[in-house]
Design a protein around this motif. Structure first.
Motif, PDB file in Angstrom:
ATOM      1  N   THR A 148       0.274   4.750  -9.503  1.00 36.88           N
ATOM      2  CA  THR A 148       1.318   5.727  -9.810  1.00 36.88           C
ATOM      3  C   THR A 148       1.874   6.279  -8.506  1.00 36.88           C
ATOM      4  OG1 THR A 148       0.172   6.328 -11.856  1.00 36.88           O
ATOM      5  CG2 THR A 148       1.865   7.844 -11.055  1.00 36.88           C
ATOM      6  N   LEU A 149       3.128   5.950  -8.202  1.00 38.94           N
ATOM      7  CA  LEU A 149       3.727   6.300  -6.920  1.00 38.94           C
ATOM      8  C   LEU A 149       4.768   7.403  -7.078  1.00 38.94           C
ATOM      9  CD1 LEU A 149       4.377   2.729  -5.448  1.00 38.94           C
ATOM     10  CD2 LEU A 149       2.334   4.148  -5.220  1.00 38.94           C
ATOM     11  N   ASP A 150       4.788   8.299  -6.103  1.00 38.75           N
ATOM     12  CA  ASP A 150       5.835   9.319  -6.005  1.00 38.75           C
ATOM     13  C   ASP A 150       6.929   8.745  -5.110  1.00 38.75           C
ATOM     14  OD1 ASP A 150       7.471  11.506  -5.290  1.00 38.75           O
ATOM     15  OD2 ASP A 150       5.822  12.916  -5.543  1.00 38.75           O
ATOM     16  N   ALA A 151       8.120   8.555  -5.669  1.00 36.12           N
ATOM     17  CA  ALA A 151       9.196   7.910  -4.922  1.00 36.12           C
ATOM     18  C   ALA A 151       9.663   8.731  -3.732  1.00 36.12           C
ATOM     19  CB  ALA A 151      10.376   7.629  -5.847  1.00 36.12           C
ATOM     20  N   ARG A 152       9.403  10.035  -3.733  1.00 30.74           N
ATOM     21  CA  ARG A 152       9.831  10.855  -2.593  1.00 30.74           C
ATOM     22  C   ARG A 152       8.993  10.591  -1.357  1.00 30.74           C
ATOM     23  NH1 ARG A 152       9.717  16.786  -5.031  1.00 30.74           N
ATOM     24  NH2 ARG A 152       7.648  15.983  -5.552  1.00 30.74           N
ATOM     25  N   SER A 153       7.706  10.386  -1.544  1.00 29.81           N
ATOM     26  CA  SER A 153       6.813  10.129  -0.411  1.00 29.81           C
ATOM     27  C   SER A 153       6.553   8.651  -0.199  1.00 29.81           C
ATOM     28  CB  SER A 153       5.477  10.850  -0.618  1.00 29.81           C
ATOM     29  OG  SER A 153       4.766  10.290  -1.716  1.00 29.81           O
ATOM     30  N   GLY A 154       6.746   7.854  -1.256  1.00 28.58           N
ATOM     31  CA  GLY A 154       6.440   6.437  -1.185  1.00 28.58           C
ATOM     32  C   GLY A 154       4.952   6.149  -1.286  1.00 28.58           C
ATOM     33  N   ARG A 155       4.161   7.137  -1.680  1.00 28.82           N
ATOM     34  CA  ARG A 155       2.711   6.995  -1.697  1.00 28.82           C
ATOM     35  C   ARG A 155       2.156   7.293  -3.093  1.00 28.82           C
ATOM     36  NH1 ARG A 155       0.659   6.958   3.409  1.00 28.82           N
ATOM     37  NH2 ARG A 155      -1.388   7.596   2.653  1.00 28.82           N
ATOM     38  N   PRO A 156       0.958   6.775  -3.399  1.00 31.32           N
ATOM     39  CA  PRO A 156       0.315   7.111  -4.674  1.00 31.32           C
ATOM     40  C   PRO A 156       0.073   8.613  -4.788  1.00 31.32           C
ATOM     41  CG  PRO A 156      -0.769   5.221  -3.670  1.00 31.32           C
ATOM     42  CD  PRO A 156       0.179   5.772  -2.642  1.00 31.32           C
ATOM     43  N   VAL A 157       0.137   9.106  -6.007  1.00 31.65           N
ATOM     44  CA  VAL A 157      -0.087  10.530  -6.232  1.00 31.65           C
ATOM     45  C   VAL A 157      -1.555  10.871  -5.973  1.00 31.65           C
ATOM     46  CG1 VAL A 157       1.788  10.730  -7.889  1.00 31.65           C
ATOM     47  CG2 VAL A 157      -0.506  10.154  -8.709  1.00 31.65           C
ATOM     48  N   LEU A 158      -1.799  12.063  -5.456  1.00 30.99           N
ATOM     49  CA  LEU A 158      -3.145  12.545  -5.180  1.00 30.99           C
ATOM     50  C   LEU A 158      -3.289  13.939  -5.789  1.00 30.99           C
ATOM     51  CD1 LEU A 158      -3.519  11.492  -1.418  1.00 30.99           C
ATOM     52  CD2 LEU A 158      -4.584  10.401  -3.399  1.00 30.99           C
ATOM     53  N   HIS A 159      -3.747  13.992  -7.026  1.00 30.64           N
ATOM     54  CA  HIS A 159      -3.980  15.266  -7.703  1.00 30.64           C
ATOM     55  C   HIS A 159      -4.991  15.059  -8.827  1.00 30.64           C
ATOM     56  CE1 HIS A 159      -1.330  13.572 -10.701  1.00 30.64           C
ATOM     57  NE2 HIS A 159      -0.278  13.640  -9.897  1.00 30.64           N
ATOM     58  N   GLU A 160      -5.304  16.123  -9.551  1.00 29.26           N
ATOM     59  CA  GLU A 160      -6.369  16.072 -10.550  1.00 29.26           C
ATOM     60  C   GLU A 160      -5.893  15.581 -11.915  1.00 29.26           C
ATOM     61  OE1 GLU A 160      -5.619  18.886  -8.813  1.00 29.26           O
ATOM     62  OE2 GLU A 160      -7.159  18.553  -7.269  1.00 29.26           O
ATOM     63  N   LEU A 161      -4.605  15.416 -12.109  1.00 29.48           N
ATOM     64  CA  LEU A 161      -4.101  14.977 -13.410  1.00 29.48           C
ATOM     65  C   LEU A 161      -4.390  13.490 -13.590  1.00 29.48           C
ATOM     66  CD1 LEU A 161      -2.623  15.826 -15.950  1.00 29.48           C
ATOM     67  CD2 LEU A 161      -0.454  15.384 -14.779  1.00 29.48           C
ATOM     68  N   ALA A 162      -5.266  13.167 -14.551  1.00 28.36           N
ATOM     69  CA  ALA A 162      -5.703  11.786 -14.744  1.00 28.36           C
ATOM     70  C   ALA A 162      -4.861  11.030 -15.763  1.00 28.36           C
ATOM     71  CB  ALA A 162      -7.167  11.771 -15.183  1.00 28.36           C
ATOM     72  N   SER A 163      -4.368  11.724 -16.784  1.00 28.39           N
ATOM     73  CA  SER A 163      -3.522  11.058 -17.772  1.00 28.39           C
ATOM     74  C   SER A 163      -2.659  12.076 -18.494  1.00 28.39           C
ATOM     75  CB  SER A 163      -4.362  10.273 -18.789  1.00 28.39           C
ATOM     76  OG  SER A 163      -5.022  11.133 -19.687  1.00 28.39           O
ATOM     77  N   VAL A 164      -1.541  11.578 -18.998  1.00 23.61           N
ATOM     78  CA  VAL A 164      -0.614  12.400 -19.772  1.00 23.61           C
ATOM     79  C   VAL A 164      -0.163  11.604 -20.982  1.00 23.61           C
ATOM     80  CG1 VAL A 164       1.550  13.681 -19.803  1.00 23.61           C
ATOM     81  CG2 VAL A 164       0.264  13.494 -17.668  1.00 23.61           C
ATOM     82  N   THR A 165      -0.230  12.220 -22.149  1.00 23.62           N
ATOM     83  CA  THR A 165       0.312  11.630 -23.368  1.00 23.62           C
ATOM     84  C   THR A 165       1.522  12.442 -23.799  1.00 23.62           C
ATOM     85  OG1 THR A 165      -1.840  10.834 -24.127  1.00 23.62           O
ATOM     86  CG2 THR A 165      -0.128  11.080 -25.788  1.00 23.62           C
ATOM     87  N   VAL A 166       2.604  11.749 -24.119  1.00 25.11           N
ATOM     88  CA  VAL A 166       3.822  12.406 -24.604  1.00 25.11           C
ATOM     89  C   VAL A 166       4.137  11.872 -25.992  1.00 25.11           C
ATOM     90  CG1 VAL A 166       6.321  12.620 -24.296  1.00 25.11           C
ATOM     91  CG2 VAL A 166       4.800  12.873 -22.336  1.00 25.11           C
ATOM     92  N   ILE A 167       4.484  12.794 -26.890  1.00 28.03           N
ATOM     93  CA  ILE A 167       4.923  12.441 -28.236  1.00 28.03           C
ATOM     94  C   ILE A 167       6.395  12.817 -28.348  1.00 28.03           C
ATOM     95  CG2 ILE A 167       4.534  12.795 -30.702  1.00 28.03           C
ATOM     96  CD1 ILE A 167       1.707  13.678 -30.032  1.00 28.03           C
ATOM     97  N   HIS A 168       7.224  11.844 -28.728  1.00 29.98           N
ATOM     98  CA  HIS A 168       8.673  12.054 -28.715  1.00 29.98           C
ATOM     99  C   HIS A 168       9.288  11.183 -29.813  1.00 29.98           C
ATOM    100  CE1 HIS A 168      12.834  12.067 -27.178  1.00 29.98           C
ATOM    101  NE2 HIS A 168      12.492  13.091 -26.421  1.00 29.98           N
TER     102      HIS A 168
END
Length: 348
Positions: A270-290
């Motif tokens: 999972t890359l952040d396009a602003r930094s060009g690097r993989p994300v480094l934080h505690e959020l492991a997964s996100v589910t969205v219902i839409h």
């Protein structure tokens, strides 16, 4: 690959790395000539499946399979980054200051990507294919490793939705950007399949492609389609929460299935396009219902990139039904957006 484990009258199916599992009762010939049909096959490096209630006179499984495979084949020809002759890869191969006529579906996804890029202040971006390859996660990735800073800086010159523009039926670029639809193509395919099923008179179904899904109506016995939200583990499956779904798409994005370790640090795909690097934080997964599986697909990726605090704020501000799983010293902790809890309460 998907795996199936039968548990009484329920079937547990797992999708790709982001960890959706579906719970669907399998029952055939349960009265009035109706039956529960189940078909599936390979797609996009993973699998697809459709379960539907077949009433008398409706399409048989062979007809439905043909329609679904036709849709998935078209998505592959138009949007795959794993075949050089796809429409988007032919565009990606063009140099800067080039244009190419593209199908309406591709241009629509470009517009969706632009919307999500603007709303995330550039963190989410469809033009990350060169970055994915550089870090070893993309179709041309040779080695999963932390890239040289000079190489990263060079690639970042070719990243950014601002380099794209639509002129009529043509997509144009002013830099040698490369588009990657992997964060929304499967959701688009699920929506397209659902629309086709409805046109065929099929109102009770569960559609899944590479883990993205959409459910409508009820199962044959009148019970709801049930989805288990999986704890983000790579050693075994643990359901965090089971929800009923009717008329919604569901997508989970996570960083726990595709990553590499280097010098004691974990780098996810999972890359952040602003930094060009993989994300480094505690959020492991996100589910969205839409209501749209396409939007659920894109938004789950966007929120995962943003991280826990910004993701919660974004979900609250935009009324997104989101379920968060975070890493903690004691294991995993979960959180939800207000829209998620309201949606769950409305179903009870």
């Amino acid at each position: 690959m998907a795996a199936a484990v039968l548990r009484g009258d329920e079937e547990l199916l797992t999708g790709r790395w982001w960890g959706l599992v579906m719970l669907a009762a399998l029952c055939a010939g349960c009265g009035n000539g109706d039956s529960m049909e189940s078909i599936g096959g390979p797609t996009m490096g993973s699998t697809w499946s459709v379960k539907y209630v077949r009433h008398a006179g409706l399409a048989d499984p062979a007809q439905v399979r043909g329609e679904v495979e036709g849709i998935l084949g078209e998505v592959d020809r138009q949007m795959s980054t794993y075949r050089s002759d796809s429409d988007i890869e032919r565009f990606n191969a063009l140099p800067a200051d080039s244009c190419q006529t593209l199908p309406a579906a591709v241009l629509n996804l470009i517009r969706v990507g632009e919307q999500l890029s603007i709303q995330s202040e550039g963190s989410y971006d469809l033009t990350v294919e060169p970055l994915m390859n550089l870090w070893g996660f993309g179709p041309q990735g040779r080695e999963e490793t932390v890239p040289d800073p000079a190489a990263l800086a060079e690639v970042m010159q070719r990243v950014g939705h601002q380099h794209l523009r639509i002129e009529g039926e043509r997509l144009c670029k002013d830099a040698a950007v490369e588009v990657d639809f992997n964060s929304i193509a499967a959701g688009y395919a699920v929506d397209a399949i659902a629309i086709r099923l409805q046109a065929m008179g099929i109102d009770n179904y569960l559609v899944e492609a590479t883990g993205e899904l959409k459910a409508n109506g009820k199962k044959l016995n009148g019970s709801p389609w049930r989805i288990a939200l999986e704890e983000p583990r790579d050693d075994r499956q643990v359901a965090e929460r089971i929800i009923d779904v009717d008329g919604y798409g569901v997508s989970t994005s996570g960083d726990y299935r595709s990553y590499f370790l280097q010098d004691g640090r974990r780098y996810s795909h999972t890359l952040d396009a602003r930094s060009g690097r993989p994300v480094l934080h505690e959020l492991a997964s996100v589910t969205v219902i839409h209501p749209s599986a396409l939007m659920a697909d894109g938004l789950s990726t966007l929120l995962l990139i943003l991280g826990p605090e910004k993701a919660r704020d974004y979900a609250q501000k935009n009324d997104i039904a989101a379920f968060f799983v975070l890493r903690a010293d004691t294991g995993f902790v979960t959180g939800t957006s207000q829209a998620f809890e309201q949606l769950m309460a409305a179903k009870n």
